[in-house]
Design a protein around this motif. Structure first.
Motif, short mmCIF file in Angstrom:
data_model
loop_
_atom_site.label_atom_id
_atom_site.label_comp_id
_atom_site.label_asym_id
_atom_site.label_seq_id
_atom_site.Cartn_x
_atom_site.Cartn_y
_atom_site.Cartn_z
N ILE A 183 2.53 -9.07 -12.12
CA ILE A 183 2.85 -7.67 -12.40
C ILE A 183 1.81 -7.08 -13.34
O ILE A 183 1.35 -5.93 -13.15
CB ILE A 183 4.27 -7.55 -12.98
N GLU A 184 1.40 -7.83 -14.35
CA GLU A 184 0.36 -7.35 -15.26
C GLU A 184 -0.96 -7.15 -14.52
O GLU A 184 -1.68 -6.17 -14.78
CB GLU A 184 0.19 -8.33 -16.42
N ASP A 185 -1.28 -8.06 -13.62
CA ASP A 185 -2.50 -7.92 -12.83
C ASP A 185 -2.44 -6.68 -11.94
O ASP A 185 -3.44 -5.96 -11.79
CB ASP A 185 -2.71 -9.16 -11.94
N LEU A 186 -1.27 -6.41 -11.38
CA LEU A 186 -1.10 -5.24 -10.54
C LEU A 186 -1.29 -3.95 -11.34
O LEU A 186 -1.97 -3.01 -10.90
CB LEU A 186 0.29 -5.25 -9.90
N ALA A 187 -0.69 -3.91 -12.55
CA ALA A 187 -0.84 -2.74 -13.40
C ALA A 187 -2.30 -2.52 -13.77
O ALA A 187 -2.79 -1.37 -13.79
CB ALA A 187 0.01 -2.90 -14.66
N HIS A 188 -3.01 -3.60 -14.07
CA HIS A 188 -4.44 -3.49 -14.39
C HIS A 188 -5.23 -3.00 -13.18
O HIS A 188 -6.13 -2.15 -13.31
CB HIS A 188 -4.97 -4.84 -14.86
N TYR A 189 -4.90 -3.51 -12.02
CA TYR A 189 -5.59 -3.12 -10.78
C TYR A 189 -5.42 -1.64 -10.50
O TYR A 189 -6.35 -0.95 -10.06
CB TYR A 189 -5.03 -3.96 -9.62
N TYR A 190 -4.22 -1.12 -10.78
CA TYR A 190 -3.93 0.30 -10.55
C TYR A 190 -4.27 1.18 -11.75
O TYR A 190 -4.20 2.40 -11.65
CB TYR A 190 -2.46 0.48 -10.20
N ASN A 191 -4.58 0.57 -12.88
CA ASN A 191 -4.85 1.31 -14.10
C ASN A 191 -3.65 2.18 -14.50
O ASN A 191 -3.78 3.38 -14.79
CB ASN A 191 -6.11 2.17 -13.96
N VAL A 195 3.29 2.32 -10.24
CA VAL A 195 3.23 1.66 -8.95
C VAL A 195 4.50 0.83 -8.75
O VAL A 195 5.03 0.26 -9.71
CB VAL A 195 1.97 0.77 -8.83
N SER A 196 5.01 0.80 -7.53
CA SER A 196 6.24 0.05 -7.24
C SER A 196 5.94 -1.09 -6.28
O SER A 196 5.12 -0.97 -5.37
CB SER A 196 7.30 0.97 -6.64
N ILE A 197 6.65 -2.22 -6.48
CA ILE A 197 6.41 -3.43 -5.69
C ILE A 197 7.71 -4.21 -5.54
O ILE A 197 8.59 -4.13 -6.40
CB ILE A 197 5.32 -4.30 -6.36
N GLN A 240 2.28 -15.09 10.50
CA GLN A 240 1.11 -14.42 9.96
C GLN A 240 1.48 -13.06 9.40
O GLN A 240 0.98 -12.64 8.35
CB GLN A 240 0.05 -14.26 11.06
N GLN A 241 2.39 -12.38 10.07
CA GLN A 241 2.85 -11.07 9.60
C GLN A 241 3.54 -11.19 8.24
O GLN A 241 3.35 -10.36 7.35
CB GLN A 241 3.79 -10.45 10.63
N ILE A 242 4.33 -12.25 8.09
CA ILE A 242 5.01 -12.48 6.80
C ILE A 242 4.00 -12.73 5.69
O ILE A 242 4.14 -12.21 4.58
CB ILE A 242 5.99 -13.67 6.94
N GLN A 243 2.98 -13.51 5.98
CA GLN A 243 1.95 -13.75 4.98
C GLN A 243 1.23 -12.47 4.60
O GLN A 243 0.91 -12.24 3.42
CB GLN A 243 0.94 -14.79 5.51
N ASP A 244 0.97 -11.61 5.58
CA ASP A 244 0.34 -10.31 5.29
C ASP A 244 1.25 -9.46 4.41
O ASP A 244 0.79 -8.78 3.48
CB ASP A 244 0.01 -9.57 6.58
N ASN A 245 2.55 -9.49 4.69
CA ASN A 245 3.50 -8.68 3.92
C ASN A 245 3.66 -9.18 2.49
O ASN A 245 4.10 -8.41 1.62
CB ASN A 245 4.86 -8.67 4.62
N ARG A 246 3.32 -10.42 2.23
CA ARG A 246 3.42 -10.93 0.87
C ARG A 246 2.49 -10.20 -0.10
O ARG A 246 2.66 -10.28 -1.32
CB ARG A 246 3.12 -12.44 0.84
N ASN A 247 1.53 -9.45 0.43
CA ASN A 247 0.69 -8.62 -0.41
C ASN A 247 1.49 -7.50 -1.08
O ASN A 247 1.03 -6.90 -2.05
CB ASN A 247 -0.46 -8.02 0.41
N ARG A 248 2.68 -7.25 -0.54
CA ARG A 248 3.54 -6.19 -1.07
C ARG A 248 4.61 -6.73 -2.02
O ARG A 248 5.48 -6.00 -2.46
CB ARG A 248 4.23 -5.46 0.09
N MET A 249 4.54 -8.03 -2.34
CA MET A 249 5.58 -8.69 -3.12
C MET A 249 4.98 -9.56 -4.21
O MET A 249 3.85 -10.04 -4.08
CB MET A 249 6.43 -9.58 -2.20
N VAL A 250 5.74 -9.76 -5.28
CA VAL A 250 5.44 -10.81 -6.25
C VAL A 250 6.65 -11.74 -6.26
O VAL A 250 7.80 -11.29 -6.36
CB VAL A 250 5.14 -10.26 -7.66
#
Length: 338
Positions: free
Chosen positions: A292-300, A218-220, A271-281
């Motif tokens: 990043i570790e949480d994201l990897a776990h979420y995606y398995n 997964v890419s972020i 509000q749009q910026i806050q929504d887009n933060r879901n795509r960033m760490v």
């Protein structure tokens, strides 16, 4: 866990496309020294903010400038091209740099709508043909003659570069699973539904000539600095850039944090910026590592690809260095110069 890099050759404020390519080259060298697993470059057309329009050429250059890191495309926009020709391009690359090449493919337009017409001699590509194109590409890569025309993709070799199917939807996951190729979800493009798509890929994966078992990543977007506060300052420029892209395209070079600081945001844009933060760490090394570790776990998955676009270039490099140190990559303690 493996940590990798996606670089889109962004043209930073005050820079030229030539500068962007030089920075991509330097960044690939740094990533190689730090111990990142792979380095992918993207395909974009007719844009003033991203320089990389020919990832196969850029990948060839980067492979010659690095030693160990895997080099690949993230990705070739296959509907525009002949699968046979792409197979030969990557068979050449694999022959030159054995065991280091990835062939990432996607089906997005890669730019403004008329790019589709320009790349296809005035015709729109057929997205419905994409699965068949992928199947044909896989066959040619592995020395087969799918249409029984008495030909093969040259040069032949003992090994073939793996196909990675890039996507941001469940449709791409389904196609990747049916063909038995690796799958990369672009969370930095679509921050919703990715885990479900990855589960679908794993659940329906069918072994192929390329691989016996599913393989995904997964890419972020990631922005890392010594402190959360400085990381937020740097990331503000990426916030503004993504906002402008969503509003119809970034018409010039990527903005600076100072540009973002002086920009007057509407309530809707905030509000749009806050929504887009879901795509960033974004944050300090400890915070970014955990997310990043949480994201990897979420995606398995056991690999996360990070894409960092901030100004100046030195802060881009520093962000990758801090992440390498946080994950204790094999070259993270080594002095890196650029």
């Amino acid at each position: 866990m493996k940590i990798s890099v996606l670089d889109q050759s962004p043209i930073l404020s005050g820079m030229t496309p030539a500068d962007a390519f030089q920075q991509t080259t330097e960044l690939a060298k740094v990533a190689d020294q730090l111990g990142f697993h792979r380095f992918w470059v993207a395909e974009h057309h007719s844009t003033k903010s991203l320089a990389g329009s020919s990832p196969e050429i850029l990948a060839t250059h980067l492979a010659s400038q690095t030693e160990q890191i895997r080099i690949g495309t993230g990705g070739i926009l296959l509907p525009h091209y002949s699968p046979y020709k792409i197979a030969e391009v990557f068979r050449v690359l694999e022959t030159l740099y054995p065991g280091r090449i990835d062939l990432g493919v996607g089906r997005a337009p890669g730019g403004v709508p008329n790019v589709n017409l320009a790349l296809n001699r005035g015709q729109l590509p057929s997205i419905e043909d994409y699965p068949a194109q992928l199947s044909e590409l896989l066959s040619y890569l592995y020395g087969e003659d799918p249409h029984e025309m008495g030909i093969y993709a040259s040069p032949k070799g003992e090994h073939s570069p793996p196909i990675w199917m890039l996507g941001s939807s469940g449709t791409s996951a389904r196609v990747a699973s049916e063909l038995g190729v690796s799958y990369s979800f672009a969370h930095f493009i679509n921050g919703h539904g990715g885990a479900r798509a990855m589960r679908r890929y794993h659940d329906y994966f069918q072994p192929s000539v390329q691989q016996e078992a599913p393989c995904g990543n997964v890419s972020i977007f990631a922005v890392c600095a010594e402190t959360d506060e400085h990381a937020e300052f740097l990331a503000s420029s990426l916030d503004l850039a993504i906002l402008k892209i969503e509003q119809g395209g970034l018409q010039q070079n990527f903005p600076t944090p100072e540009d973002a600081l002086h920009y007057s945001y509407t309530m809707f844009e905030e509000q749009q910026i806050q929504d887009n933060r879901n795509r960033m760490v974004v944050g300090s090394p400890e915070k970014v590592k955990q997310e990043i570790e949480d994201l990897a776990h979420y995606y398995n998955v056991d690999e996360v690809i990070i894409n960092t676009i901030v100004s100046p270039f030195e802060d881009r490099v520093k962000s990758y260095q801090l992440i390498a140190e946080a994950f204790q990559l094999k070259g993270a303690k080594r002095h890196v110069s650029f």
